[in-house]
Scaffold this motif. Sequence first.
Motif, PDB file in Angstrom:
ATOM      1  N   GLN A 136       0.809  -1.086   0.086  1.00 21.45           N
ATOM      2  CA  GLN A 136       0.203  -0.138  -0.048  1.00 21.45           C
ATOM      3  C   GLN A 136       0.587   1.376   0.090  1.00 21.45           C
ATOM      4  O   GLN A 136       0.145   2.342   0.593  1.00 21.45           O
ATOM      5  N   GLU A 137       2.036   1.200  -0.598  1.00 27.23           N
ATOM      6  CA  GLU A 137       2.897   2.199  -0.584  1.00 27.23           C
ATOM      7  C   GLU A 137       2.481   3.154  -1.347  1.00 27.23           C
ATOM      8  O   GLU A 137       2.800   4.693  -1.506  1.00 27.23           O
ATOM      9  N   ALA A 138       1.796   2.717  -2.703  1.00 25.10           N
ATOM     10  CA  ALA A 138       1.317   3.698  -3.903  1.00 25.10           C
ATOM     11  C   ALA A 138       0.172   3.173  -4.346  1.00 25.10           C
ATOM     12  O   ALA A 138      -0.397   2.001  -3.934  1.00 25.10           O
ATOM     13  N   ASP A 142      -5.823   2.736 -12.967  1.00 24.30           N
ATOM     14  CA  ASP A 142      -6.540   1.727 -13.299  1.00 24.30           C
ATOM     15  C   ASP A 142      -5.974   0.649 -13.835  1.00 24.30           C
ATOM     16  O   ASP A 142      -4.732   0.571 -13.788  1.00 24.30           O
ATOM     17  N   LEU A 143      -6.742  -0.232 -14.499  1.00 22.78           N
ATOM     18  CA  LEU A 143      -6.162  -1.657 -14.826  1.00 22.78           C
ATOM     19  C   LEU A 143      -5.263  -1.222 -16.115  1.00 22.78           C
ATOM     20  O   LEU A 143      -4.354  -2.319 -16.500  1.00 22.78           O
ATOM     21  N   ALA A 144      -5.438  -0.087 -16.879  1.00 18.45           N
ATOM     22  CA  ALA A 144      -4.555   0.054 -18.090  1.00 18.45           C
ATOM     23  C   ALA A 144      -3.306   0.092 -17.800  1.00 18.45           C
ATOM     24  O   ALA A 144      -2.310   0.244 -18.456  1.00 18.45           O
ATOM     25  N   ALA A 145      -3.204   0.511 -16.488  1.00 17.66           N
ATOM     26  CA  ALA A 145      -1.534   0.792 -16.007  1.00 17.66           C
ATOM     27  C   ALA A 145      -0.781  -0.641 -15.904  1.00 17.66           C
ATOM     28  O   ALA A 145       0.365  -0.504 -15.758  1.00 17.66           O
ATOM     29  N   GLU A 274       3.067  -7.600  -4.722  1.00 24.35           N
ATOM     30  CA  GLU A 274       3.662  -6.372  -5.623  1.00 24.35           C
ATOM     31  C   GLU A 274       2.295  -5.432  -5.769  1.00 24.35           C
ATOM     32  O   GLU A 274       2.613  -4.154  -5.731  1.00 24.35           O
ATOM     33  N   ILE A 275       1.144  -6.099  -6.092  1.00 22.61           N
ATOM     34  CA  ILE A 275      -0.029  -5.146  -6.603  1.00 22.61           C
ATOM     35  C   ILE A 275      -1.111  -6.081  -5.916  1.00 22.61           C
ATOM     36  O   ILE A 275      -1.371  -7.128  -5.873  1.00 22.61           O
ATOM     37  N   VAL A 276      -2.324  -5.220  -5.475  1.00 20.59           N
ATOM     38  CA  VAL A 276      -3.573  -5.596  -4.942  1.00 20.59           C
ATOM     39  C   VAL A 276      -4.547  -4.911  -5.839  1.00 20.59           C
ATOM     40  O   VAL A 276      -4.876  -3.868  -5.614  1.00 20.59           O
ATOM     41  N   ILE A 277      -5.384  -5.740  -6.257  1.00 21.14           N
ATOM     42  CA  ILE A 277      -6.802  -5.136  -6.902  1.00 21.14           C
ATOM     43  C   ILE A 277      -7.777  -5.333  -6.260  1.00 21.14           C
ATOM     44  O   ILE A 277      -8.216  -6.599  -5.832  1.00 21.14           O
ATOM     45  N   GLU A 278      -8.575  -4.301  -5.613  1.00 20.99           N
ATOM     46  CA  GLU A 278      -9.767  -4.471  -4.761  1.00 20.99           C
ATOM     47  C   GLU A 278     -11.019  -4.124  -5.472  1.00 20.99           C
ATOM     48  O   GLU A 278     -10.939  -3.398  -6.226  1.00 20.99           O
ATOM     49  N   GLY A 279     -12.011  -4.770  -4.976  1.00 18.82           N
ATOM     50  CA  GLY A 279     -13.397  -4.427  -5.572  1.00 18.82           C
ATOM     51  C   GLY A 279     -14.362  -5.301  -4.984  1.00 18.82           C
ATOM     52  O   GLY A 279     -14.534  -5.918  -4.161  1.00 18.82           O
ATOM     53  N   TRP A 280     -15.737  -5.356  -5.815  1.00 19.47           N
ATOM     54  CA  TRP A 280     -16.785  -5.728  -5.472  1.00 19.47           C
ATOM     55  C   TRP A 280     -17.534  -6.617  -6.401  1.00 19.47           C
ATOM     56  O   TRP A 280     -17.405  -6.169  -7.877  1.00 19.47           O
ATOM     57  N   VAL A 281     -17.966  -8.124  -6.269  1.00 19.93           N
ATOM     58  CA  VAL A 281     -18.596  -8.512  -7.322  1.00 19.93           C
ATOM     59  C   VAL A 281     -20.147  -8.417  -6.861  1.00 19.93           C
ATOM     60  O   VAL A 281     -20.473  -8.891  -5.790  1.00 19.93           O
ATOM     61  N   HIS A 282     -20.815  -7.978  -7.746  1.00 22.52           N
ATOM     62  CA  HIS A 282     -22.396  -7.842  -7.348  1.00 22.52           C
ATOM     63  C   HIS A 282     -23.097  -8.819  -8.082  1.00 22.52           C
ATOM     64  O   HIS A 282     -22.832  -9.290  -9.408  1.00 22.52           O
ATOM     65  N   ALA A 312      -9.973  -0.047  -6.258  1.00 23.75           N
ATOM     66  CA  ALA A 312      -8.806   0.399  -5.823  1.00 23.75           C
ATOM     67  C   ALA A 312      -7.585  -0.394  -6.298  1.00 23.75           C
ATOM     68  O   ALA A 312      -8.001  -1.627  -6.368  1.00 23.75           O
ATOM     69  N   ILE A 313      -6.562   0.141  -6.611  1.00 17.90           N
ATOM     70  CA  ILE A 313      -5.277  -0.697  -6.978  1.00 17.90           C
ATOM     71  C   ILE A 313      -4.303  -0.202  -6.331  1.00 17.90           C
ATOM     72  O   ILE A 313      -3.573   0.909  -6.499  1.00 17.90           O
ATOM     73  N   THR A 314      -3.570  -0.836  -5.286  1.00 22.93           N
ATOM     74  CA  THR A 314      -2.721  -0.598  -4.381  1.00 22.93           C
ATOM     75  C   THR A 314      -1.457  -1.341  -4.927  1.00 22.93           C
ATOM     76  O   THR A 314      -1.682  -2.550  -5.448  1.00 22.93           O
ATOM     77  N   CYS A 315      -0.439  -0.710  -4.649  1.00 24.20           N
ATOM     78  CA  CYS A 315       1.191  -1.274  -5.101  1.00 24.20           C
ATOM     79  C   CYS A 315       2.126  -0.744  -3.938  1.00 24.20           C
ATOM     80  O   CYS A 315       1.894   0.069  -3.379  1.00 24.20           O
ATOM     81  N   ARG A 316       3.259  -1.539  -4.459  1.00 25.92           N
ATOM     82  CA  ARG A 316       4.619  -0.945  -3.915  1.00 25.92           C
ATOM     83  C   ARG A 316       5.114   0.179  -4.914  1.00 25.92           C
ATOM     84  O   ARG A 316       4.207   0.552  -5.847  1.00 25.92           O
TER      85      ARG A 316
END
Length: 494
Positions: A136-138, A142-145, A274-282, A312-316
């Motif tokens: 969670q340093e940065a 979006d997913l395009a990154a 290295e990276i965590v993608i967070e979200g919800w499945v409706h 959110a997409i958190t990462c190092r």
Amino acid sequence: MQRLSPCPDLRAFLDRAEALGDLARIGAPVALRHEMTAVQLAALRRGGPVLRFDNASDDHGARAGLPVISNLFGTRARVASGLGIAPDDVGEFGAFLAALRAPAPVEGMRDALARWPMLRAALSTRPKILRRPPVQEARLPDLAALPVQTPWPGDAGPLITWPVVVTRPHGSAPADVARYNLGVYRAQVIGPDRLILRWLAHRGGAAHARGWARAGEPMPVAVALGCDPALLLSAALPLPETVSELTFSGVPRGARTEIAPAATVPLMVPARAEIVIEGWVHPGDTAPEGPFGDHTGYYNAAEPFPVLSVSAITCRSDPLYLSTVTGRPPDEPSVIGEVFNDLALPVIRAQIPEVEDLWLPPAACSYRVAVVKIAKRYPGQARRVMMALWGMLPQFSYTKMIVAVDGDIDARNWDDVLWALSTRMDPARDLMVVDGTPMDYLDFASPREGLAGKIGLDATTKIKAETTRDWGRVMVLDPAHEARAARLLDEVMA
């Protein structure tokens, strides 16, 4: 069994590989669409190193913002290293894991101390919570990154191939990580904040999703990318449903799993990913996933699967992106499967004691065919073992062919197996065929989706009531003569 030093994250594992000369940096531009797949598979088929692509490029030739790591587990040695052991210790580690699953009663202090490594491993399953996790340093916009590959020419689009998908059952607390499920489910990118999660109905993530849907509530989901090797391999292991992969990963790592509260969803996530993608499945939010190249060597059909709405997409601060390719073996999953075959052998022997060895040939999609070597003592024993494998062990429910051989046959040598089939098996007597059994729906040879037949071939020596003829006697040389022959040849050919 000598344990390697723990690797708390992917970077430590890469440092170990580089110190051993087992990591290659590729500075030349390599396209994420199709071209990177060719490089990955070429490296794997040569037994090559971990690859780091520092100049991955998109469809327009623009350089990706993150380095891409691949071929992480492209050799048996690196899979073993990811488990914290040397390759020669895989069998012993399998026995250790079997003992953890069903430990014998402890008898006195001396016995308890003798089992200290096992007790220490059990203690390692308790996660440690970090307040300021590296992941969670940065944040990424979006997913395009992300430098997501499109592996095969017939693929529907970019596909995340090494995601560790974190879910928990409805009604559980975020802190109750023992009830979490971690699964490696491929994930198709369909927009800057939308991701299709392909979890099959029998997998843990799908079971959790059904519980949240019944309650009419969105399910929190985290997708961890670039986890440490122990967590990656634990997420892929066929563990019992009652065992959380998140907590179990402390056993192969030899150190407690470090977790942290997610930034935007009520979940705990791997703190050193290295990276965590967070979200919800409706509930009801699905999209057609695929087609994509699969482990069978064919493209699977497009089917609806749940969509993750990214929050959110958190990462190092300087994240790495981990990727792999799935296709007709050999591929990275088939290499992992070879090691898992040896890990599972002690568990199989505990349930079916006459099994001496079992081989799942990687070329047979890692599980479609099995060769089992048994210590045969009575008529019909080969058939009993084959039925036990299909009926007692869930991991063999998709194995369509089992070949049973005697103890004098090398079950992992096709020449030996074919000799046994040619000289010890009669098609009219020694075939066992069953119909209407569960089968991987990706098996296009099946006449009905999800249901197919199975065949067992008894290539063992026939004894007693199994035959009315005298059986042939196998030709063997005197071992002393073979030893002297080897010495003589060593002298004259030196």
